[in-house]
Design an enzyme around this catalytic site. Structure first.
Site, PDB file in Angstrom:
ATOM      1  N   GLY A 143       0.825  -1.194   0.000  1.00  0.00           N
ATOM      2  CA  GLY A 143       0.000   0.000   0.000  1.00  0.00           C
ATOM      3  C   GLY A 143       0.863   1.249   0.000  1.00  0.00           C
ATOM      4  O   GLY A 143       2.054   1.196   0.336  1.00  0.00           O
TER       5      GLY A 143
ATOM      6  N   CYS B 172       5.291  -6.124   1.727  1.00  0.00           N
ATOM      7  CA  CYS B 172       5.659  -4.711   1.709  1.00  0.00           C
ATOM      8  C   CYS B 172       4.978  -3.977   2.875  1.00  0.00           C
ATOM      9  O   CYS B 172       5.316  -4.194   4.014  1.00  0.00           O
ATOM     10  CB  CYS B 172       5.335  -4.092   0.345  1.00  0.00           C
ATOM     11  N   TYR B 173       3.978  -3.132   2.599  1.00  0.00           N
ATOM     12  CA  TYR B 173       3.260  -2.474   3.695  1.00  0.00           C
ATOM     13  C   TYR B 173       2.700  -3.521   4.660  1.00  0.00           C
ATOM     14  O   TYR B 173       2.663  -3.309   5.882  1.00  0.00           O
ATOM     15  CB  TYR B 173       2.126  -1.620   3.129  1.00  0.00           C
TER      16      TYR B 173
ATOM     17  N   HIS C  95       7.935  -7.376  -3.450  1.00  0.00           N
ATOM     18  CA  HIS C  95       6.669  -7.799  -4.050  1.00  0.00           C
ATOM     19  C   HIS C  95       6.860  -9.119  -4.800  1.00  0.00           C
ATOM     20  O   HIS C  95       7.376  -9.139  -5.918  1.00  0.00           O
ATOM     21  CB  HIS C  95       6.151  -6.727  -5.009  1.00  0.00           C
TER      22      HIS C  95
ATOM     23  N   GLU D  56       4.480 -10.892  -6.067  1.00  0.00           N
ATOM     24  CA  GLU D  56       3.404 -11.092  -7.036  1.00  0.00           C
ATOM     25  C   GLU D  56       3.738 -10.591  -8.428  1.00  0.00           C
ATOM     26  O   GLU D  56       3.105 -11.006  -9.410  1.00  0.00           O
ATOM     27  CB  GLU D  56       2.108 -10.417  -6.540  1.00  0.00           C
TER      28      GLU D  56
ATOM     29  N   GLY E 157     -17.905 -10.988 -27.376  1.00  0.00           N
ATOM     30  CA  GLY E 157     -16.677 -11.174 -26.620  1.00  0.00           C
ATOM     31  C   GLY E 157     -16.651 -12.491 -25.874  1.00  0.00           C
ATOM     32  O   GLY E 157     -17.651 -13.222 -25.813  1.00  0.00           O
ATOM     33  N   VAL E 158     -15.503 -12.792 -25.277  1.00  0.00           N
ATOM     34  CA  VAL E 158     -15.304 -14.070 -24.602  1.00  0.00           C
ATOM     35  C   VAL E 158     -16.170 -14.177 -23.343  1.00  0.00           C
ATOM     36  O   VAL E 158     -16.762 -15.219 -23.077  1.00  0.00           O
ATOM     37  CB  VAL E 158     -13.819 -14.257 -24.239  1.00  0.00           C
ATOM     38  N   ASP E 159     -16.273 -13.095 -22.557  1.00  0.00           N
ATOM     39  CA  ASP E 159     -16.956 -13.161 -21.263  1.00  0.00           C
ATOM     40  C   ASP E 159     -18.429 -13.535 -21.412  1.00  0.00           C
ATOM     41  O   ASP E 159     -18.908 -14.470 -20.766  1.00  0.00           O
ATOM     42  CB  ASP E 159     -16.831 -11.825 -20.526  1.00  0.00           C
TER      43      ASP E 159
ATOM     44  N   LYS F 106      -9.910 -12.927 -15.858  1.00  0.00           N
ATOM     45  CA  LYS F 106      -9.998 -13.122 -17.305  1.00  0.00           C
ATOM     46  C   LYS F 106      -9.331 -14.416 -17.755  1.00  0.00           C
ATOM     47  O   LYS F 106      -9.884 -15.151 -18.581  1.00  0.00           O
ATOM     48  CB  LYS F 106      -9.348 -11.930 -18.029  1.00  0.00           C
TER      49      LYS F 106
END
Length: 536
Positions: free
Chosen positions: A72, A99-100, A188, A190, A243-245, A392
């Site tokens: 953050g 991190c934070y 981080h 991620e 679209g895909v969704d 997604k």
């Protein structure tokens, strides 16, 4: 039946997830919190993100097996800076602070964090100085690359903690209380700039003992049952965008309730070359899904005549889509089988997260989005949103699981307003025809070069600019075509794709030779930010 009942939606949500171990990610405002969730999901574990303001409620309702505290922008030493619920540290479950989150854990458990030391931003080296279960199978002792972004650092460890890795400017870069299974990382893990970051997160999940049973095969079966329980004997109408969704949502719902689902595809005349025909064939012939096609292209193009402002274009298209969809839904209700009581939408988890952002405040509107958000209230319908727990990439995996063709599942994102916003300035049938052909040629050359699946999104733009050219010893004065291609993880940020110039050269030559009305081609090398991916 009135609009969506939040309690009913929460009950269905709980049914789908009841068989899975869960991880709660508490968001303290990091720009990459969603990446934490993606790494956890990629490891086969279900997780949810909650803003710190509602973390206590989320912790109680989700009953997680582990908690991750995100990074953050705040300093833990600032008055009023965010805190985690103390119950998180008292529940006897593993906690990972990033991190934070590491600094927060240190302060809330009796340690100390200081500002004013040398900060670290970007790539850095961390030295693993002690053995830990967190490093098992991932890091040996020695130096490893990570991605840092901090100004504060931990300077006194809470009781029970020890240092297991250090960096030049953060001696307590990785800390651990093995007895309580509490871990803190100053970097981080991620982001992809930390090469072993995903493995470290997976190692934490192993320590937590969570089951890795979050797969699209399992989700498919659970979601089908949840849809059946929600809909009962009712009927559902679903708006297909191409679209895909929306396609994946429709196929999943069709598997659950069969022909009690009716899909509506509104052809606004702004699709890519051959796209409407592909969508109709896929749903009617491949899946046998009841599909109504509304050809509203003349109405859309007439309403867009002379409109140059992109925001006005979007609003006109959105309004007309709602009207066309609503009219067709009423027509479905007149077929003698009863009115549809449910409206299906392809809402994804990032949409849900953004609606309850950690700051809780409004963000600047860069451009409005084409959706059917006003339909449930207008049409007195209840929402069915079977993809609202998915990212997604998970939707694409679910599409493959459902049997959607791989070429369709991998399609690049396409905006709801279609080619209208890839044709800056006034939209005309003639300009759309030119743009469709140029776009098709460009994508064809990208596929021939084997680059389509590497690129996040690629498309052509027909500029409201004409330039002088020479063709066949004659003077031309035709349009300029801009080509755009970007790489991205989630569309939030993007870099232009570094083509081999030979690929661009072939695409440009074909466009100029094969598309009457274009005599010049340029390539867009703008990143996002400062630009957006689309031109309008």
């Amino acid at each position: 039946m009135s609009g969506a009942d939040p309690k009913h939606e929460q009950a269905l949500h709980a049914q789908v997830l009841s068989n899975h171990d869960k991880v709660l990610i508490i968001d303290f405002g990091s720009q990459v919190t969603q990446l934490i969730a993606r790494r956890v999901r990629e490891a086969g574990v279900y997780c949810e993100i909650a803003p710190f303001q509602s973390a206590a409620e989320a912790f109680a309702s989700l009953d997680p097996k582990a908690v991750i505290l995100s990074g953050g922008p705040a300093s833990v030493n600032e008055e009023g800076s965010p805190r985690a619920p103390q119950s998180v540290f008292e529940a006897g479950i593993p906690v990972l602070g990033i991190c934070y989150g590491e600094q927060l854990m240190a302060v809330q458990l009796g340690g100390k964090v200081e500002s004013g030391h040398h900060a670290e931003f970007g790539r850095a080296k961390v030295e693993a100085v002690a053995h830990s279960p967190l490093f098992e199978g991932v890091w040996a002792r020695g130096h490893h690359q990570v991605w840092m972004s901090h100004g504060d650092r931990v300077t006194r460890l809470p009781d029970g903690f020890r240092r297991i890795a250090s960096s030049a400017n953060a001696p307590d870069c990785v800390i651990a209380d093995e007895a309580r299974r509490f871990y803190g990382l100053q970097f981080h893990p991620e982001v992809h700039h930390t090469p072993d970051g995903a493995a470290l997160i997976a190692s934490f999940l192993r320590i937590a003992g969570v089951r890795r049973d979050w797969t699209m095969k399992a989700f498919r079966a659970e979601a089908v049952e949840a849809i059946r329980r929600q809909v009962g004997d009712g009927r559902v109408v679903c708006g297909l965008s191409g679209g895909v969704d929306s396609a994946v949502a429709a196929v999943l719902i069709h598997e659950a309730i069969g022909d009690r689902l009716t899909c509506v595809y509104v052809d606004h005349g702004l699709m890519r070359e051959g796209e409407t025909e592909q969508i109709v064939a896929l749903f009617r012939e491949h899946f046998g899904v009841p599909l109504r096609v509304v050809d509203a292209s003349d109405l859309f193009l007439a309403s867009l005549h002379g409109i140059r402002d992109p925001e006005q274009k979007r609003k006109i298209i959105g309004r007309l889509f709602v009207a066309a969809f609503e009219k067709e839904a009423k027509s479905i209700a007149a077929d003698g089988r009863g009115a549809p009581a449910f409206l299906a939408q392809g809402t994804l988890y990032p949409d849900v997260i953004e609606s309850v952002s950690f700051s809780g405040g409004p963000s600047v509107t860069i451009k409005s989005h084409h959706n059917v958000g006003g339909l449930p209230e207008r049409m007195n319908m209840t929402l069915v949103e079977p993809l609202r727990e998915l990212f997604k990439d998970e939707v694409r995996a679910l599409g493959r699981e459902l049997g959607l063709p791989d070429g369709f599942v991998k399609r690049h994102p396409f905006p709801g307003p279609g080619l209208a916003i890839r044709c800056p300035g006034a939209v005309t049938p003639e300009k759309l025809a030119i743009l469709r052909r140029a776009d098709a040629i460009y994508l064809d050359e990208i596929r021939r070069a084997g680059l389509y699946d590497i690129i996040w999104q690629a498309f052509a733009v027909l500029l409201p600019v004409q330039s002088v050219g020479v063709m066949g010893d004659g003077r031309t004065y035709d349009f300029v075509c801009a080509l755009r291609a970007v790489t991205s993880v989630d569309g939030m940020t993007a870099d232009f794709f570094p083509f081999d110039m030979a690929v661009l050269g072939r695409a440009a030559t074909r466009i100029i030779n094969e598309v009457k009305g274009i005599n010049r081609v340029v390539y867009d090398v703008t990143s996002k930010p400062p630009g957006t991916i689309e031109w309008e």
